[in-house]
Design an enzyme around this catalytic site. Sequence first.
Site, PDB file in Angstrom:
ATOM      1  N   SER A   4      -1.324   8.376   7.525  1.00 12.07           N
ATOM      2  CA  SER A   4      -0.805   9.453   8.375  1.00 12.07           C
ATOM      3  C   SER A   4       0.605   9.149   8.871  1.00 12.07           C
ATOM      4  CB  SER A   4      -1.742   9.672   9.572  1.00 12.07           C
ATOM      5  OG  SER A   4      -2.985  10.189   9.144  1.00 12.07           O
ATOM      6  N   GLY A  59     -25.034  14.071  20.510  1.00 11.02           N
ATOM      7  CA  GLY A  59     -25.514  13.021  21.398  1.00 11.02           C
ATOM      8  C   GLY A  59     -25.927  11.791  20.614  1.00 11.02           C
ATOM      9  N   GLY A  62       0.852  -1.182   0.000  1.00 10.76           N
ATOM     10  CA  GLY A  62       0.000   0.000   0.000  1.00 10.76           C
ATOM     11  C   GLY A  62       0.885   1.227   0.000  1.00 10.76           C
ATOM     12  N   GLN A 101     -20.362  14.054  19.154  1.00 13.49           N
ATOM     13  CA  GLN A 101     -20.574  14.133  20.598  1.00 13.49           C
ATOM     14  C   GLN A 101     -21.576  15.222  20.951  1.00 13.49           C
ATOM     15  OE1 GLN A 101     -19.096  11.790  22.261  1.00 13.49           O
ATOM     16  NE2 GLN A 101     -19.563  12.315  24.389  1.00 13.49           N
ATOM     17  N   GLU A 125      -3.619   7.377  -0.277  1.00 14.29           N
ATOM     18  CA  GLU A 125      -2.574   8.291  -0.775  1.00 14.29           C
ATOM     19  C   GLU A 125      -1.506   8.567   0.279  1.00 14.29           C
ATOM     20  OE1 GLU A 125      -3.558  11.600  -3.337  1.00 14.29           O
ATOM     21  OE2 GLU A 125      -5.528  10.730  -3.745  1.00 14.29           O
TER      22      GLU A 125
END
Length: 391
Positions: A374, A347, A142, A344, A371
């Site tokens: 991280s 809720g 990858g 969040q 691509e």
Amino acid sequence: MSDTSYLDWPFFEDHHRALARDLDAWCHANLPAIVDAEGAHDNVDDTCRTLVKVMGDAGWLRYAVPKAYGGVHENLDVRSLALIRETLGRHSGLADFAFAMQGLGSGAISTFGSHELKQAYLPDVASGKKIAAFALSETDAGSDVAAMQTWLERAGDGFVANGSKTWISNGGIADFYTLFARNGKDGKKLSAVVVDKDCDGFSIADRIDVIAPHPLGTLSFDECKIAADRQIGNDDEGMKIALGTLDIFRTTVGAAALGFARRALDEATERAVNRQMFGATLSDLPIAQERLAEMALDVDASALLVYRSAWVKDVKKTRVTREAAMAKLYATDQAQLVIDKAVQLFGGLGVTKGVKVEELYREIRALRIYEGASEVQKIVIARQHLQDNMK
């Protein structure tokens, strides 16, 4: 209403500002009927085909190719590509996907292809008549491109390809695939060719379902015959072509994430202002204000990195390996956090299917992987930083 004050930043020219505003208006008028239609996300193949067609008819795909072949700008303008992806991402992840793959799938041809190759494919990419795909990733290769096993060899007046590619966006609906493969079974260097969907020996081995539905597939090459004039660049230039293409489009992944984050902030703000609780609105609570402040900060910081990278590429016309890696890394990681905070604030409603922030929660996750994951971007940034400081 999304914040548009960033359009006044000095990164942009007037035509960029007009592009962003015109596309936003077009999205409001046209996308809901396509992406919000009943069954649109259950049959993403047909939805993506429709999106490519309507974006081609409207002229937006012209930004994905050079002017000589039906495009708008002489060369690919990264600021335009980024603005388009941010705007589309804010409205629809699937629309962003459809546009992005037209650019990425044909980007190697636009940047490194011969005139004849460009003429054969790019006008149809710009009009939406042909759907493009970028075939780089493999099961064990990858982000580690050098580990790929698919290979090419010369045969007669062309090439033969053997191997497989997976996680290929538009796999199964594309009309052509930009394929990167080893130059020879035991070769160490890569070459690039264009494979048409009807090439002998080419097939779709499998379709892949992911948490945010998109056309995705595994490709098989079994003595696949490719004409010699379908080669992009020269032998052994595949790595340079792949990295050069990603150098342009990696910034725009950050832009798409920025669009997702900006939409999440808009949704969360509206929810906070209107949600009544504890005798006030959610927006009156200090903890909600803190979350909104964090989200607004991350959105602006991401935008600065994304459009800095795009500006450097367009104006300085230099490699932006470091800048693009920073833009993709920060914008995608922070968009994940921004969207999580939006969920969040909603809720229980935030994890309910059919609610926009739930859709964004699923859409953003893949952008931190494709691509270049991280973690890979951190390696890229560190290596570039060390190289620049060891001269």
